[in-house]
Scaffold this motif. Structure first.
Motif, PDB file in Angstrom:
ATOM      1  N   THR A   1       0.837  -1.194   0.000  1.00  0.00           N
ATOM      2  CA  THR A   1       0.000   0.000   0.000  1.00  0.00           C
ATOM      3  C   THR A   1       0.874   1.247   0.000  1.00  0.00           C
ATOM      4  O   THR A   1       2.014   1.227   0.464  1.00  0.00           O
ATOM      5  CB  THR A   1      -0.941   0.049   1.227  1.00  0.00           C
ATOM      6  N   VAL A   2       0.302   2.329  -0.527  1.00  0.00           N
ATOM      7  CA  VAL A   2       0.969   3.628  -0.516  1.00  0.00           C
ATOM      8  C   VAL A   2      -0.003   4.645   0.064  1.00  0.00           C
ATOM      9  O   VAL A   2      -1.125   4.791  -0.422  1.00  0.00           O
ATOM     10  CB  VAL A   2       1.398   4.067  -1.934  1.00  0.00           C
ATOM     11  N   GLY A   3       0.422   5.311   1.116  1.00  0.00           N
ATOM     12  CA  GLY A   3      -0.399   6.340   1.744  1.00  0.00           C
ATOM     13  C   GLY A   3      -1.043   5.867   3.035  1.00  0.00           C
ATOM     14  O   GLY A   3      -1.279   4.672   3.243  1.00  0.00           O
ATOM     15  N   SER A   4      -1.358   6.820   3.882  1.00  0.00           N
ATOM     16  CA  SER A   4      -1.869   6.497   5.213  1.00  0.00           C
ATOM     17  C   SER A   4      -3.287   5.927   5.196  1.00  0.00           C
ATOM     18  O   SER A   4      -3.627   5.074   6.012  1.00  0.00           O
ATOM     19  CB  SER A   4      -1.812   7.727   6.121  1.00  0.00           C
ATOM     20  N   VAL A   5      -4.130   6.380   4.270  1.00  0.00           N
ATOM     21  CA  VAL A   5      -5.507   5.870   4.223  1.00  0.00           C
ATOM     22  C   VAL A   5      -5.514   4.415   3.771  1.00  0.00           C
ATOM     23  O   VAL A   5      -6.184   3.574   4.374  1.00  0.00           O
ATOM     24  CB  VAL A   5      -6.398   6.751   3.314  1.00  0.00           C
ATOM     25  N   ALA A   6      -4.753   4.097   2.728  1.00  0.00           N
ATOM     26  CA  ALA A   6      -4.661   2.705   2.272  1.00  0.00           C
ATOM     27  C   ALA A   6      -4.097   1.827   3.384  1.00  0.00           C
ATOM     28  O   ALA A   6      -4.587   0.720   3.622  1.00  0.00           O
ATOM     29  CB  ALA A   6      -3.799   2.605   1.020  1.00  0.00           C
ATOM     30  N   GLU A   7      -3.093   2.300   4.059  1.00  0.00           N
ATOM     31  CA  GLU A   7      -2.514   1.535   5.161  1.00  0.00           C
ATOM     32  C   GLU A   7      -3.558   1.296   6.255  1.00  0.00           C
ATOM     33  O   GLU A   7      -3.714   0.171   6.741  1.00  0.00           O
ATOM     34  CB  GLU A   7      -1.312   2.266   5.752  1.00  0.00           C
ATOM     35  N   LYS A   8      -4.263   2.340   6.618  1.00  0.00           N
ATOM     36  CA  LYS A   8      -5.244   2.246   7.704  1.00  0.00           C
ATOM     37  C   LYS A   8      -6.286   1.154   7.446  1.00  0.00           C
ATOM     38  O   LYS A   8      -6.568   0.342   8.320  1.00  0.00           O
ATOM     39  CB  LYS A   8      -5.938   3.593   7.873  1.00  0.00           C
ATOM     40  N   TYR A   9      -6.855   1.122   6.258  1.00  0.00           N
ATOM     41  CA  TYR A   9      -7.926   0.179   5.977  1.00  0.00           C
ATOM     42  C   TYR A   9      -7.431  -1.152   5.425  1.00  0.00           C
ATOM     43  O   TYR A   9      -7.881  -2.213   5.865  1.00  0.00           O
ATOM     44  CB  TYR A   9      -8.950   0.799   5.020  1.00  0.00           C
ATOM     45  N   LEU A  10      -6.520  -1.134   4.479  1.00  0.00           N
ATOM     46  CA  LEU A  10      -6.100  -2.381   3.845  1.00  0.00           C
ATOM     47  C   LEU A  10      -5.242  -3.237   4.760  1.00  0.00           C
ATOM     48  O   LEU A  10      -5.501  -4.431   4.910  1.00  0.00           O
ATOM     49  CB  LEU A  10      -5.360  -2.104   2.536  1.00  0.00           C
ATOM     50  N   ILE A  11      -4.240  -2.648   5.363  1.00  0.00           N
ATOM     51  CA  ILE A  11      -3.350  -3.444   6.216  1.00  0.00           C
ATOM     52  C   ILE A  11      -4.115  -4.010   7.405  1.00  0.00           C
ATOM     53  O   ILE A  11      -3.909  -5.156   7.794  1.00  0.00           O
ATOM     54  CB  ILE A  11      -2.118  -2.621   6.658  1.00  0.00           C
TER      55      ILE A  11
END
Length: 78
Positions: A38-48
């Protein structure tokens, strides 16, 4: 044949659909990819978060910037 790699960036433009859309993308990636980045904090927050809760056995990693992701991927891609 080969590895299936998902590189997913934050979809910041989605407003109130942001959470649900990221979760939908996470579910698709979990069942179809061998590696998820993932790239970016929003993607990290939900995807990870969803990846950690799933039975995903592949590699996953979050990057803050596309430059960092590019440097990492350039080392692992053949």
């Amino acid at each position: 044949k080969g590895r299936r790699i998902a590189l997913i960036g934050s979809m910041n433009e989605l407003g109130s659909f942001e959470k649900e859309a990221h979760k939908q993308v996470a579910q698709k990636a979990i069942v179809s990819a061998d590696m998820i980045f993932t790239v970016g904090s929003v993607a990290e927050k939900y995807l990870i978060t969803d990846i950690k809760k799933s039975s995903f056995k592949g590699q996953y990693k979050a990057f803050k910037t596309s430059t960092a992701a590019g440097i990492y991927l350039s080392k692992i891609l053949k």
